[in-house]
Design an enzyme around this catalytic site. Structure first.
Site, PDB file in Angstrom:
ATOM      1  N   ARG A 128     -36.896 -41.008 -37.177  1.00 54.71           N
ATOM      2  CA  ARG A 128     -37.791 -41.498 -37.960  1.00 54.71           C
ATOM      3  C   ARG A 128     -38.125 -40.416 -39.080  1.00 54.71           C
ATOM      4  O   ARG A 128     -38.481 -40.244 -40.521  1.00 54.71           O
ATOM      5  CB  ARG A 128     -37.895 -42.433 -37.927  1.00 54.71           C
ATOM      6  CG  ARG A 128     -36.910 -44.144 -37.856  1.00 54.71           C
ATOM      7  CD  ARG A 128     -38.500 -44.988 -37.566  1.00 54.71           C
ATOM      8  NE  ARG A 128     -38.548 -45.160 -36.359  1.00 54.71           N
ATOM      9  CZ  ARG A 128     -38.140 -46.389 -35.590  1.00 54.71           C
ATOM     10  NH1 ARG A 128     -37.313 -46.641 -35.474  1.00 54.71           N
ATOM     11  NH2 ARG A 128     -39.036 -46.283 -34.594  1.00 54.71           N
ATOM     12  N   PHE A 134     -28.081 -51.683 -40.761  1.00 53.69           N
ATOM     13  CA  PHE A 134     -29.197 -52.043 -39.362  1.00 53.69           C
ATOM     14  C   PHE A 134     -29.715 -51.584 -38.813  1.00 53.69           C
ATOM     15  O   PHE A 134     -30.717 -50.752 -38.382  1.00 53.69           O
ATOM     16  CB  PHE A 134     -27.998 -51.383 -38.243  1.00 53.69           C
ATOM     17  CG  PHE A 134     -26.586 -51.122 -38.060  1.00 53.69           C
ATOM     18  CD1 PHE A 134     -25.768 -52.544 -37.473  1.00 53.69           C
ATOM     19  CD2 PHE A 134     -25.132 -49.844 -38.602  1.00 53.69           C
ATOM     20  CE1 PHE A 134     -24.255 -52.881 -37.996  1.00 53.69           C
ATOM     21  CE2 PHE A 134     -24.451 -50.117 -38.871  1.00 53.69           C
ATOM     22  CZ  PHE A 134     -23.407 -51.453 -38.572  1.00 53.69           C
ATOM     23  N   ASP A 138     -29.321 -55.923 -42.553  1.00 57.53           N
ATOM     24  CA  ASP A 138     -28.773 -56.025 -40.955  1.00 57.53           C
ATOM     25  C   ASP A 138     -28.759 -57.513 -41.054  1.00 57.53           C
ATOM     26  O   ASP A 138     -28.518 -58.206 -42.076  1.00 57.53           O
ATOM     27  CB  ASP A 138     -31.066 -55.928 -40.834  1.00 57.53           C
ATOM     28  CG  ASP A 138     -30.066 -56.350 -39.642  1.00 57.53           C
ATOM     29  OD1 ASP A 138     -30.837 -54.582 -38.720  1.00 57.53           O
ATOM     30  OD2 ASP A 138     -29.954 -56.894 -38.374  1.00 57.53           O
ATOM     31  N   SER A 139     -28.179 -57.801 -39.893  1.00 55.17           N
ATOM     32  CA  SER A 139     -27.949 -59.214 -40.128  1.00 55.17           C
ATOM     33  C   SER A 139     -28.755 -60.402 -39.412  1.00 55.17           C
ATOM     34  O   SER A 139     -28.865 -61.508 -39.782  1.00 55.17           O
ATOM     35  CB  SER A 139     -27.068 -59.313 -38.833  1.00 55.17           C
ATOM     36  OG  SER A 139     -26.702 -58.958 -38.167  1.00 55.17           O
ATOM     37  N   ASP A 171     -27.162 -47.034 -37.843  1.00 55.22           N
ATOM     38  CA  ASP A 171     -28.296 -46.449 -36.426  1.00 55.22           C
ATOM     39  C   ASP A 171     -27.522 -48.245 -36.178  1.00 55.22           C
ATOM     40  O   ASP A 171     -28.486 -49.123 -35.316  1.00 55.22           O
ATOM     41  CB  ASP A 171     -29.660 -46.549 -36.270  1.00 55.22           C
ATOM     42  CG  ASP A 171     -30.913 -46.504 -35.178  1.00 55.22           C
ATOM     43  OD1 ASP A 171     -29.268 -46.768 -34.023  1.00 55.22           O
ATOM     44  OD2 ASP A 171     -31.770 -47.344 -35.088  1.00 55.22           O
ATOM     45  N   CYS A 206     -26.217 -45.820 -29.740  1.00 48.08           N
ATOM     46  CA  CYS A 206     -26.907 -45.734 -28.406  1.00 48.08           C
ATOM     47  C   CYS A 206     -26.194 -46.237 -27.059  1.00 48.08           C
ATOM     48  O   CYS A 206     -26.355 -47.368 -26.651  1.00 48.08           O
ATOM     49  CB  CYS A 206     -27.987 -46.809 -28.882  1.00 48.08           C
ATOM     50  SG  CYS A 206     -27.339 -48.556 -29.563  1.00 48.08           S
TER      51      CYS A 206
HETATM   52  N1  SAH Z   1     -32.522 -48.276 -37.344  1.00 52.52           N
HETATM   53  C1  SAH Z   1     -33.437 -49.417 -36.396  1.00 52.52           C
HETATM   54  C2  SAH Z   1     -32.937 -50.126 -35.309  1.00 52.52           C
HETATM   55  C3  SAH Z   1     -31.618 -50.769 -34.869  1.00 52.52           C
HETATM   56  S1  SAH Z   1     -31.042 -52.087 -33.926  1.00 52.52           S
HETATM   57  C4  SAH Z   1     -34.885 -48.535 -36.005  1.00 52.52           C
HETATM   58  O1  SAH Z   1     -34.955 -47.658 -36.998  1.00 52.52           O
HETATM   59  O2  SAH Z   1     -35.604 -50.277 -35.845  1.00 52.52           O
HETATM   60  C5  SAH Z   1     -29.136 -52.548 -34.585  1.00 52.52           C
HETATM   61  C6  SAH Z   1     -29.640 -53.265 -35.843  1.00 52.52           C
HETATM   62  O3  SAH Z   1     -28.572 -54.463 -36.517  1.00 52.52           O
HETATM   63  C7  SAH Z   1     -30.026 -54.947 -35.147  1.00 52.52           C
HETATM   64  O4  SAH Z   1     -31.411 -55.140 -36.070  1.00 52.52           O
HETATM   65  C8  SAH Z   1     -29.742 -56.095 -35.652  1.00 52.52           C
HETATM   66  O5  SAH Z   1     -29.705 -57.538 -35.967  1.00 52.52           O
HETATM   67  C9  SAH Z   1     -28.529 -55.000 -36.568  1.00 52.52           C
HETATM   68  N2  SAH Z   1     -27.242 -55.921 -36.555  1.00 52.52           N
HETATM   69  C10 SAH Z   1     -26.377 -55.621 -35.053  1.00 52.52           C
HETATM   70  N3  SAH Z   1     -25.012 -56.347 -35.376  1.00 52.52           N
HETATM   71  C11 SAH Z   1     -25.057 -55.922 -37.484  1.00 52.52           C
HETATM   72  C12 SAH Z   1     -24.159 -56.156 -38.152  1.00 52.52           C
HETATM   73  N4  SAH Z   1     -22.380 -56.472 -38.242  1.00 52.52           N
HETATM   74  N5  SAH Z   1     -24.476 -55.809 -39.522  1.00 52.52           N
HETATM   75  C13 SAH Z   1     -25.683 -56.288 -39.819  1.00 52.52           C
HETATM   76  N6  SAH Z   1     -26.444 -55.453 -38.578  1.00 52.52           N
HETATM   77  C14 SAH Z   1     -26.349 -55.568 -38.095  1.00 52.52           C
END
Ligand code: SAH
Length: 393
Positions: free
Chosen positions: A206, A225, A247-248, A297, A337
């Site tokens: 970040r 995400f 995000d979902s 991510d 990850c």
């Molecule tokens: N980049 C973030 C961490 C991401 S974790 C940070 O820096 O804190 C992964 C995220 O993806 C989660 O918040 C989850 O809710 C979201 N997610 C999972 N599948 C998804 C999808 N199909 N569409 C949108 N978001 C999704």
């Protein structure tokens, strides 16, 4: 002490100090859930002291390769003190960090994060579960803290045949916390957030993203995400004028919005889209929207190597769409990850995505988890987080 004997030849990985033994490698012996057992090779040589997991494919996790070492409360105290001391040597730009990172700290199955003066632990193996009391005491002694929350609700518990468990293990108080990361303030709830509440492993990435946004003069950013908007705050700090968090998870996005204001940025510079990333990328493409930078991510598409092929297609798809949505000269920050996807394979997947999109990219960053999520030479599975920073050519 119960004894486990391995099949001939199956001692090899333990001799290289890799701490796992799979069920298929065991010739004889067993134990109770989490019980410490003596592990020997087919010809009777001592290999390690390990915790027995009756239900998991990973049947044994080594605590110690030293025959003279006793696995008792003092053992956990030593290992935890060592983990705490290692973090003290790092320059961590936050008051929140990973204090114990499982195998890398010689404590398989145990994860402990520190958020200010609150500790949050995940007991993810039968062995860690068995020693929970001693581990909790050692954590408080080693840190001088009084509050420890348990978040043993990760999927690994199921594989171990352990029920989910959450709540205060030591002390009590608010579960809603505010931390400082770099120059930013971020909030989380250790009782409700993903994992232990926040994705600490992306802290360094970040920071680099904020610097890159400034360096390349990036204005528009699509943060896919986004969870609670860590990369979005970074983008705003780097000077971006138009940031979208996708995000979902509705609650995560609410927090992302709150983080924009908490850090003093004009809310009109940020949008939160509660949507599926794949559908969003396709929609943006149809609508002719373009961005100067995109962050991908995603969650773990491949928890183990067995899921790698399907996961590879999913990674390739979002990366291909992202390449197409980038303005010329734009920046892609793309991560995986998944423990089941090696850095080399990830590089190949991203290359394939670029090829399909008809786009090449300069690799300007190779990214990994922050050093408080250490990797050790003996445990390659620890290298779970890999990322590339690419400039569209
Ligand atoms: N980049 C973030 C961490 C991401 S974790 C940070 O820096 O804190 C992964 C995220 O993806 C989660 O918040 C989850 O809710 C979201 N997610 C999972 N599948 C998804 C999808 N199909 N569409 C949108 N978001 C999704």
């Amino acid at each position: 002490m119960k004894k486990i004997t391995l099949r001939a030849g199956k001692e090899r990985s333990l001799l290289k100090r890799h701490p796992w033994v799979f069920e298929s490698s065991i010739a004889r012996g067993g134990g109770d859930s989490g019980e410490t057992v003596r592990v020997e090779s087919a010809d009777g040589a001592f290999l390690c002291w390990a915790a027995f997991s009756p239900q998991s494919q990973i049947r044994l996790r080594a605590w110690s390769f030293d025959e003279a070492e006793r696995i008792d409360a003092a053992f956990f105290k030593r290992r935890i003190e060592q983990a705490v001391a290692m973090r003290m040597r790092l320059a961590i730009a936050s008051d929140a960090w990973r204090l114990v990172h499982g195998e890398a700290d010689g404590l398989p199955g145990l994860v402990v994060d520190r958020y200010g003066d609150t500790l949050v632990a995940q007991f993810g193996s039968s062995g860690a579960e068995r020693w929970k009391g001693a581990i909790a005491d050692a954590l408080l002694t080693a840190t001088g803290l009084t509050r420890l929350y348990e978040r043993s609700d990760a999927q690994a518990r199921e594989w171990e045949g352990l029920p989910a468990q959450t709540g205060w293990l030591r002390g009590e108080g608010e579960t809603a916390l505010t931390i400082r990361e770099h120059d930013w303030r971020l909030t989380l709830d250790v009782a409700e957030g993903h994992k232990t509440g926040y994705y600490l492993d992306q802290r360094d990435s970040r920071r680099r993203f904020a610097d890159a946004v400034r360096q390349y003069g990036i204005k528009s950013v699509l943060n896919c995400f986004s969870y609670t908007g860590g990369f979005s705050v970074a983008a705003l700090a780097g000077g971006a004028s138009e940031v979208v968090s996708v995000d979902s998870s509705g609650p995560a996005l609410e927090r992302a919005k709150a983080h924009v204001e908490l850090n003093g940025f004009d809310a009109s510079r940020h949008q939160a889209w509660d949507a599926d990333v794949n559908a969003t990328l396709r929609r943006c493409l149809q609508e002719g929207r373009r961005f100067d930078a995109i962050v991908l991510d995603p969650p773990k598409f491949a928890p183990t190597a067995a899921h790698a092929e399907r996961a590879a297609r999913a990674y390739k798809d979002i990366n291909r769409l992202a390449f197409m949505l980038l303005n010329d000269g734009g920046l892609l920050y793309t991560f995986s990850c998944s423990g089941g996807i090696s850095p080399d394979l990830f590089h190949k997947i991203v290359a394939g995505a670029g090829l399909d999109a008809g786009v090449d990219g300069y690799i300007v960053e190779r990214l990994s988890a922050a050093a408080d999520h250490p990797q050790t030479v003996c445990f390659p599975e620890g290298d779970y987080m890999k990322g590339l920073g690419l400039l569209k050519r």
